[in-house]
Design a protein around this motif. Structure first.
Motif, PDB file in Angstrom:
ATOM      1  N   TYR A  69       6.498 -13.093  23.948  1.00  0.00           N
ATOM      2  CA  TYR A  69       7.116 -14.380  23.639  1.00  0.00           C
ATOM      3  C   TYR A  69       6.158 -15.490  24.043  1.00  0.00           C
ATOM      4  O   TYR A  69       5.325 -15.312  24.929  1.00  0.00           O
ATOM      5  CB  TYR A  69       8.471 -14.538  24.347  1.00  0.00           C
ATOM      6  N   LYS A  70       6.268 -16.620  23.340  1.00  0.00           N
ATOM      7  CA  LYS A  70       5.391 -17.762  23.622  1.00  0.00           C
ATOM      8  C   LYS A  70       6.119 -19.047  23.248  1.00  0.00           C
ATOM      9  O   LYS A  70       6.829 -19.087  22.235  1.00  0.00           O
ATOM     10  CB  LYS A  70       4.123 -17.732  22.761  1.00  0.00           C
ATOM     11  N   LEU A  71       5.907 -20.098  24.034  1.00  0.00           N
ATOM     12  CA  LEU A  71       6.301 -21.434  23.614  1.00  0.00           C
ATOM     13  C   LEU A  71       5.188 -21.944  22.711  1.00  0.00           C
ATOM     14  O   LEU A  71       4.015 -21.941  23.107  1.00  0.00           O
ATOM     15  CB  LEU A  71       6.485 -22.360  24.814  1.00  0.00           C
ATOM     16  N   ILE A  72       5.552 -22.334  21.508  1.00  0.00           N
ATOM     17  CA  ILE A  72       4.566 -22.711  20.493  1.00  0.00           C
ATOM     18  C   ILE A  72       4.597 -24.223  20.276  1.00  0.00           C
ATOM     19  O   ILE A  72       5.641 -24.787  19.951  1.00  0.00           O
ATOM     20  CB  ILE A  72       4.858 -21.995  19.148  1.00  0.00           C
ATOM     21  N   ASN A  73       3.458 -24.848  20.450  1.00  0.00           N
ATOM     22  CA  ASN A  73       3.334 -26.279  20.179  1.00  0.00           C
ATOM     23  C   ASN A  73       3.057 -26.512  18.701  1.00  0.00           C
ATOM     24  O   ASN A  73       2.529 -25.620  18.017  1.00  0.00           O
ATOM     25  CB  ASN A  73       2.206 -26.884  21.014  1.00  0.00           C
ATOM     26  N   PRO A  74       3.373 -27.696  18.200  1.00  0.00           N
ATOM     27  CA  PRO A  74       3.084 -28.011  16.792  1.00  0.00           C
ATOM     28  C   PRO A  74       1.587 -27.955  16.487  1.00  0.00           C
ATOM     29  O   PRO A  74       0.756 -28.090  17.380  1.00  0.00           O
ATOM     30  CB  PRO A  74       3.605 -29.444  16.634  1.00  0.00           C
ATOM     31  N   TRP A  75       1.290 -27.769  15.208  1.00  0.00           N
ATOM     32  CA  TRP A  75      -0.058 -27.835  14.659  1.00  0.00           C
ATOM     33  C   TRP A  75      -1.012 -26.751  15.148  1.00  0.00           C
ATOM     34  O   TRP A  75      -2.181 -26.987  15.363  1.00  0.00           O
ATOM     35  CB  TRP A  75      -0.652 -29.229  14.855  1.00  0.00           C
ATOM     36  N   LYS A  76      -0.484 -25.535  15.309  1.00  0.00           N
ATOM     37  CA  LYS A  76      -1.325 -24.398  15.682  1.00  0.00           C
ATOM     38  C   LYS A  76      -1.461 -23.459  14.480  1.00  0.00           C
ATOM     39  O   LYS A  76      -0.534 -23.278  13.707  1.00  0.00           O
ATOM     40  CB  LYS A  76      -0.720 -23.625  16.865  1.00  0.00           C
ATOM     41  N   PHE A  77      -2.637 -22.850  14.355  1.00  0.00           N
ATOM     42  CA  PHE A  77      -2.915 -21.899  13.283  1.00  0.00           C
ATOM     43  C   PHE A  77      -2.932 -20.481  13.849  1.00  0.00           C
ATOM     44  O   PHE A  77      -3.264 -20.271  15.009  1.00  0.00           O
ATOM     45  CB  PHE A  77      -4.296 -22.159  12.663  1.00  0.00           C
ATOM     46  N   LEU A  78      -2.631 -19.521  13.028  1.00  0.00           N
ATOM     47  CA  LEU A  78      -2.798 -18.098  13.331  1.00  0.00           C
ATOM     48  C   LEU A  78      -2.230 -17.668  14.687  1.00  0.00           C
ATOM     49  O   LEU A  78      -2.955 -17.239  15.582  1.00  0.00           O
ATOM     50  CB  LEU A  78      -4.266 -17.706  13.230  1.00  0.00           C
ATOM     51  N   ILE A  79      -0.935 -17.760  14.826  1.00  0.00           N
ATOM     52  CA  ILE A  79      -0.236 -17.364  16.044  1.00  0.00           C
ATOM     53  C   ILE A  79       0.264 -15.936  15.832  1.00  0.00           C
ATOM     54  O   ILE A  79       0.967 -15.655  14.863  1.00  0.00           O
ATOM     55  CB  ILE A  79       0.945 -18.302  16.327  1.00  0.00           C
ATOM     56  N   LYS A  80      -0.119 -15.044  16.736  1.00  0.00           N
ATOM     57  CA  LYS A  80       0.229 -13.640  16.563  1.00  0.00           C
ATOM     58  C   LYS A  80       0.243 -12.952  17.922  1.00  0.00           C
ATOM     59  O   LYS A  80      -0.590 -13.259  18.768  1.00  0.00           O
ATOM     60  CB  LYS A  80      -0.813 -12.990  15.650  1.00  0.00           C
ATOM     61  N   PRO A  81       1.165 -12.013  18.122  1.00  0.00           N
ATOM     62  CA  PRO A  81       1.166 -11.286  19.394  1.00  0.00           C
ATOM     63  C   PRO A  81       0.042 -10.255  19.442  1.00  0.00           C
ATOM     64  O   PRO A  81      -0.570  -9.933  18.419  1.00  0.00           O
ATOM     65  CB  PRO A  81       2.533 -10.601  19.402  1.00  0.00           C
ATOM     66  N   GLU A  82      -0.201  -9.727  20.633  1.00  0.00           N
ATOM     67  CA  GLU A  82      -1.229  -8.699  20.815  1.00  0.00           C
ATOM     68  C   GLU A  82      -0.833  -7.380  20.159  1.00  0.00           C
ATOM     69  O   GLU A  82      -1.674  -6.676  19.615  1.00  0.00           O
ATOM     70  CB  GLU A  82      -1.473  -8.467  22.311  1.00  0.00           C
ATOM     71  N   LYS A  83       0.453  -7.028  20.237  1.00  0.00           N
ATOM     72  CA  LYS A  83       0.951  -5.748  19.709  1.00  0.00           C
ATOM     73  C   LYS A  83       1.565  -5.939  18.330  1.00  0.00           C
ATOM     74  O   LYS A  83       1.911  -7.049  17.938  1.00  0.00           O
ATOM     75  CB  LYS A  83       2.000  -5.165  20.650  1.00  0.00           C
ATOM     76  N   SER A  84       1.731  -4.827  17.609  1.00  0.00           N
ATOM     77  CA  SER A  84       2.386  -4.905  16.308  1.00  0.00           C
ATOM     78  C   SER A  84       3.889  -5.134  16.515  1.00  0.00           C
ATOM     79  O   SER A  84       4.444  -4.778  17.547  1.00  0.00           O
ATOM     80  CB  SER A  84       2.131  -3.647  15.489  1.00  0.00           C
ATOM     81  N   PHE A  85       4.528  -5.749  15.542  1.00  0.00           N
ATOM     82  CA  PHE A  85       5.934  -6.123  15.667  1.00  0.00           C
ATOM     83  C   PHE A  85       6.686  -5.861  14.369  1.00  0.00           C
ATOM     84  O   PHE A  85       6.069  -5.709  13.306  1.00  0.00           O
ATOM     85  CB  PHE A  85       6.067  -7.596  16.073  1.00  0.00           C
ATOM     86  N   THR A  86       8.010  -5.808  14.459  1.00  0.00           N
ATOM     87  CA  THR A  86       8.850  -5.609  13.276  1.00  0.00           C
ATOM     88  C   THR A  86       9.712  -6.820  12.964  1.00  0.00           C
ATOM     89  O   THR A  86      10.136  -7.002  11.828  1.00  0.00           O
ATOM     90  CB  THR A  86       9.766  -4.377  13.447  1.00  0.00           C
ATOM     91  N   LYS A  87       9.978  -7.649  13.974  1.00  0.00           N
ATOM     92  CA  LYS A  87      10.819  -8.834  13.782  1.00  0.00           C
ATOM     93  C   LYS A  87      10.276  -9.991  14.601  1.00  0.00           C
ATOM     94  O   LYS A  87       9.586  -9.793  15.599  1.00  0.00           O
ATOM     95  CB  LYS A  87      12.257  -8.553  14.232  1.00  0.00           C
ATOM     96  N   LEU A  88      10.632 -11.184  14.164  1.00  0.00           N
ATOM     97  CA  LEU A  88      10.255 -12.407  14.866  1.00  0.00           C
ATOM     98  C   LEU A  88      11.473 -13.315  14.931  1.00  0.00           C
ATOM     99  O   LEU A  88      12.155 -13.501  13.925  1.00  0.00           O
ATOM    100  CB  LEU A  88       9.112 -13.122  14.139  1.00  0.00           C
ATOM    101  N   ILE A  89      11.720 -13.870  16.112  1.00  0.00           N
ATOM    102  CA  ILE A  89      12.763 -14.874  16.273  1.00  0.00           C
ATOM    103  C   ILE A  89      12.074 -16.185  16.631  1.00  0.00           C
ATOM    104  O   ILE A  89      11.198 -16.221  17.495  1.00  0.00           O
ATOM    105  CB  ILE A  89      13.752 -14.476  17.393  1.00  0.00           C
ATOM    106  N   GLU A  90      12.460 -17.261  15.941  1.00  0.00           N
ATOM    107  CA  GLU A  90      11.970 -18.598  16.252  1.00  0.00           C
ATOM    108  C   GLU A  90      13.155 -19.437  16.705  1.00  0.00           C
ATOM    109  O   GLU A  90      14.142 -19.556  15.991  1.00  0.00           O
ATOM    110  CB  GLU A  90      11.322 -19.251  15.032  1.00  0.00           C
ATOM    111  N   ILE A  91      13.043 -20.001  17.905  1.00  0.00           N
ATOM    112  CA  ILE A  91      14.122 -20.805  18.470  1.00  0.00           C
ATOM    113  C   ILE A  91      13.593 -22.211  18.718  1.00  0.00           C
ATOM    114  O   ILE A  91      12.674 -22.397  19.523  1.00  0.00           O
ATOM    115  CB  ILE A  91      14.636 -20.198  19.786  1.00  0.00           C
ATOM    116  N   PRO A  92      14.156 -23.217  18.028  1.00  0.00           N
ATOM    117  CA  PRO A  92      13.675 -24.579  18.243  1.00  0.00           C
ATOM    118  C   PRO A  92      14.030 -25.062  19.649  1.00  0.00           C
ATOM    119  O   PRO A  92      15.032 -24.653  20.230  1.00  0.00           O
ATOM    120  CB  PRO A  92      14.418 -25.399  17.178  1.00  0.00           C
TER     121      PRO A  92
END
Length: 105
Positions: A69-92
């Motif tokens: 999990y990561k807190l993501i700031n605006p205007w970032k490119f190519l955000i990806k975890p280290e491991k492979s994943f099957t789902k992503l949740i984005e919470i504003p």
């Protein structure tokens, strides 16, 4: 379509209602849905971006288990975890999800 999810994190169960995203919504995400937590499936391990998005919490899952999990700031490119994943949740980051955000901060 709304779905209910339960996540285990640091010995706690987090219950959250998510908007399941399909089709073109996979490209717009929080750009157009700034007040809902979103669930993305079948992304094929693709990276995401935060262009035009508000700050948000990204939670990557593999078989419904949190892998990163990561807190993501605006205007970032190519955000990806280290491991492979099957789902992503984005919470504003907003008052509606304040309790959940505090757990992950």
């Amino acid at each position: 379509r709304m779905v209910k999810a339960k996540l285990k994190f640091k010995g706690r169960i987090i219950k959250i209602e998510l908007e399941k995203i399909k089709g073109i919504g996979k490209f717009t995400g929080l750009i157009t849905r700034r007040n809902s937590a979103l669930l993305f499936e079948n992304l094929g391990n693709r990276a995401i971006h935060s262009l035009f998005c508000p700050k948000f919490l990204a939670i990557w899952l593999d078989n419904n288990k949190i892998i990163e999990y990561k807190l993501i700031n605006p205007w970032k490119f190519l955000i990806k975890p280290e491991k492979s994943f099957t789902k992503l949740i984005e919470i504003p980051i907003n008052e509606k999800y304040d309790e959940i955000i505090k757990l992950f901060s």
